[in-house]
Scaffold this active site. Sequence first.
Site, mmCIF file in Angstrom:
data_model
loop_
_atom_site.group_PDB
_atom_site.id
_atom_site.type_symbol
_atom_site.label_atom_id
_atom_site.label_comp_id
_atom_site.label_asym_id
_atom_site.label_seq_id
_atom_site.Cartn_x
_atom_site.Cartn_y
_atom_site.Cartn_z
ATOM 1 N N HIS A 71 -36.951 -41.811 -10.620
ATOM 2 C CA HIS A 71 -37.482 -41.898 -9.261
ATOM 3 C C HIS A 71 -37.321 -43.305 -8.692
ATOM 4 O O HIS A 71 -36.777 -43.494 -7.594
ATOM 5 C CB HIS A 71 -38.959 -41.494 -9.267
ATOM 6 C CG HIS A 71 -39.639 -41.573 -7.941
ATOM 7 N ND1 HIS A 71 -39.866 -40.479 -7.145
ATOM 8 C CD2 HIS A 71 -40.141 -42.642 -7.245
ATOM 9 C CE1 HIS A 71 -40.468 -40.851 -6.027
ATOM 10 N NE2 HIS A 71 -40.661 -42.166 -6.073
ATOM 11 N N GLU A 72 -37.801 -44.282 -9.433
ATOM 12 C CA GLU A 72 -37.724 -45.657 -8.930
ATOM 13 C C GLU A 72 -36.276 -46.136 -8.834
ATOM 14 O O GLU A 72 -35.933 -46.910 -7.941
ATOM 15 C CB GLU A 72 -38.548 -46.594 -9.822
ATOM 16 C CG GLU A 72 -40.041 -46.295 -9.841
ATOM 17 C CD GLU A 72 -40.677 -46.234 -8.459
ATOM 18 O OE1 GLU A 72 -40.171 -46.908 -7.524
ATOM 19 O OE2 GLU A 72 -41.671 -45.496 -8.298
ATOM 20 N N HIS A 109 -34.882 -45.169 -5.529
ATOM 21 C CA HIS A 109 -35.198 -46.182 -4.507
ATOM 22 C C HIS A 109 -34.236 -47.367 -4.612
ATOM 23 O O HIS A 109 -33.763 -47.896 -3.606
ATOM 24 C CB HIS A 109 -36.625 -46.692 -4.701
ATOM 25 C CG HIS A 109 -37.698 -45.798 -4.178
ATOM 26 N ND1 HIS A 109 -37.705 -45.291 -2.897
ATOM 27 C CD2 HIS A 109 -38.837 -45.334 -4.769
ATOM 28 C CE1 HIS A 109 -38.797 -44.550 -2.716
ATOM 29 N NE2 HIS A 109 -39.496 -44.556 -3.843
ATOM 30 N N HIS A 168 -30.966 -46.768 -3.020
ATOM 31 C CA HIS A 168 -31.096 -46.852 -1.556
ATOM 32 C C HIS A 168 -30.938 -48.300 -1.091
ATOM 33 O O HIS A 168 -30.353 -48.574 -0.042
ATOM 34 C CB HIS A 168 -32.460 -46.287 -1.151
ATOM 35 C CG HIS A 168 -32.535 -45.804 0.260
ATOM 36 N ND1 HIS A 168 -33.689 -45.264 0.797
ATOM 37 C CD2 HIS A 168 -31.632 -45.786 1.273
ATOM 38 C CE1 HIS A 168 -33.479 -44.932 2.050
ATOM 39 N NE2 HIS A 168 -32.248 -45.241 2.369
#
Length: 671
Positions: free
Chosen positions: A461-462, A465, A468
């Site tokens: 998940h991290e 990010h 991105h």
Amino acid sequence: MTNPILSAWTTPFEIAPFAEITDDDFAPALDEALAAHNAQIDAIANNSDPASFANTIEALEAAGEQMDKVLSVFFTVSGADSNPAREELQRAFSPKLSAHFSGISSNKALFRRVADLWVRKDQLDLTDEQARVLMLTHRGFVRAGSALEGNDDTRMQEIKSRLATLGTSFTQNLLADEREWFMNLTENDLEGLPGFVVDAARAAGEEKGADGPVVTLSRSLIVPFLQFSPRRDLRKKAYRAWTARGANGGETDNREIAAEILNLREERAKLLGYSSFADYKLETEMARTPDRVRDLLMQVWGPAKARADADAETLTAMMQEDGINGPLEAWDWRYYAEKRRKAEHDLDEAALKPYLQLDRMIEAAFSCANRLFRLEFAPLNVPLYHSDCRAWDVTRDGQHIAVFIGDYFARGSKRSGAWCSAMRSQAKFPNVQAPVVINVCNFAKGDPALLSYDDARTLFHEFGHALHQMLSNVTYESISGTSVARDFVELPSQLYEHWLEVPEVLAEFATHAETGEPMPQDMLEKVLKAANFDQGFQTVEYVASALVDLAFHEGEAPADPMAKQAEVLDGIDMPKAIGMRHATPHFAHVFAGDGYSSGYYSYMWSEVMDADAFAAFEEAGEAFDTERAKALEDNILSTGGSREAEELYLAFRGRLPGVEALLKGRGLIAT
């Protein structure tokens, strides 16, 4: 002597020279940076030339380079490696920074220049990206209160300053409660616990200076303790301490702070002409209105609660078989859910964990990024702020793309949770700069470090990010990377979690810590089949928190937030054996700052899209389909906030999804 924070950074890739920086450097560096930024702002505001995009908007984009250096270093270490000196600095910096940025937003001469450009925007011959930056700059000034005059303007500055102070206090109180509480365990108390929990408890005891193993309030330790400890009395004690964070009375109690924050937010919104803080906050998000948020949450609540209620009956029967009468309690759920998972899916987390080594899961995340986006990761040997940190040079086709830093282990100096931040964001103006991105997690330390499946999800998940940020390709830093609508920012992170569940990824990287053997096929199949196990519980605890957050902000601020919380939970018939994921006194997403206030729903809003977005790869017949990966990068990961979030998603997928994709993804309705 030159302050090392403000001097030219001659380190590889101009990473902050942490080894040269002391806590004594921060205050003078901030004062110097504030003065320099004020001078830059005054020069822009008082420019005698007519306002132009270059001398106003681009000048604002270029200003504050010293501030960026100071704040990127300080907030990195104060969140991930705090100490009393840094906590004191944070308390001193919060009102100072609030006053500084309030001074910019209340600079009438500066606002007149921005407003003038906004009126003349159609005559300025701007690129699409420039037009977007102008719109966001003008909107930001207006929403900050730049158009207010007289007493309203003064009061707005007071509110923002007070909110900054309260947010810092809320965070530090929570950190103090998490840091100070621990429960000593005897050797007898360790019976029934798998080896990885025992090892984590011993390591935590060493860190706390205790005589033996302990349970702390670190999620990576307390959750497995609640899952595996057969001692109901100890589970109860640990659970109550965990859920009491921020509500223990005394100096670290957050309940009055939460009430004051909610009152000030309501006043702030009304000064700007909004009927509620939720109306103000959601105006710029994809959801737009509180009604649309509530509609989404309630569409999910019904199926989730039905599943949780059915699960509660099963777990209660299991508990009674153990000779325990009375109702299922919140400190029982995880224990009996784990026993049920083992029985129904023949999946034992203690047996699974050796296959989920931290280092191998990092390799898995990197490998997926390589196959999707051709990114390569080479270790960097550079001084960082803590010995636990690691760094990598990220390249594509031999060209430097970013520096990625991972700080993975729990410690008393680190706030709870997991997060991604950019110590430097990607931009091409005023100079080309590659991002420096950091993932911070709270995994239990070990040799080797072993993760739960939930931990592995968090890592992916991290890292979503981080992608991105790393793949951002825009001109202006203000719209770079994750500078997007709050209910869109979780799409890349939640989408990336799906690649952890691709069978070939686990087959390659889930190898046993001792034997090196790959995860057995039958275990791999069980892991994937059990991926949606206990989703009733997980969805209920999340949606309840999101509904409480919305209720706090969509009407009149409650005089007693705890009473309001109880009212909301009673109104939705919250299952008694499930607690909110984040109760008010430790709801840092909502009260540590404005980031997720009236916006905790955004994880679910993004999940509606992430289930549909991964389906695009499935429809292509290949999880690593190059065409879909390029479309994802071109339309979402590289674009930052250069266009409206809805427009970006439509460009990638061609349509917006309904909530059915989310319900199917969580296994809450039949597929």
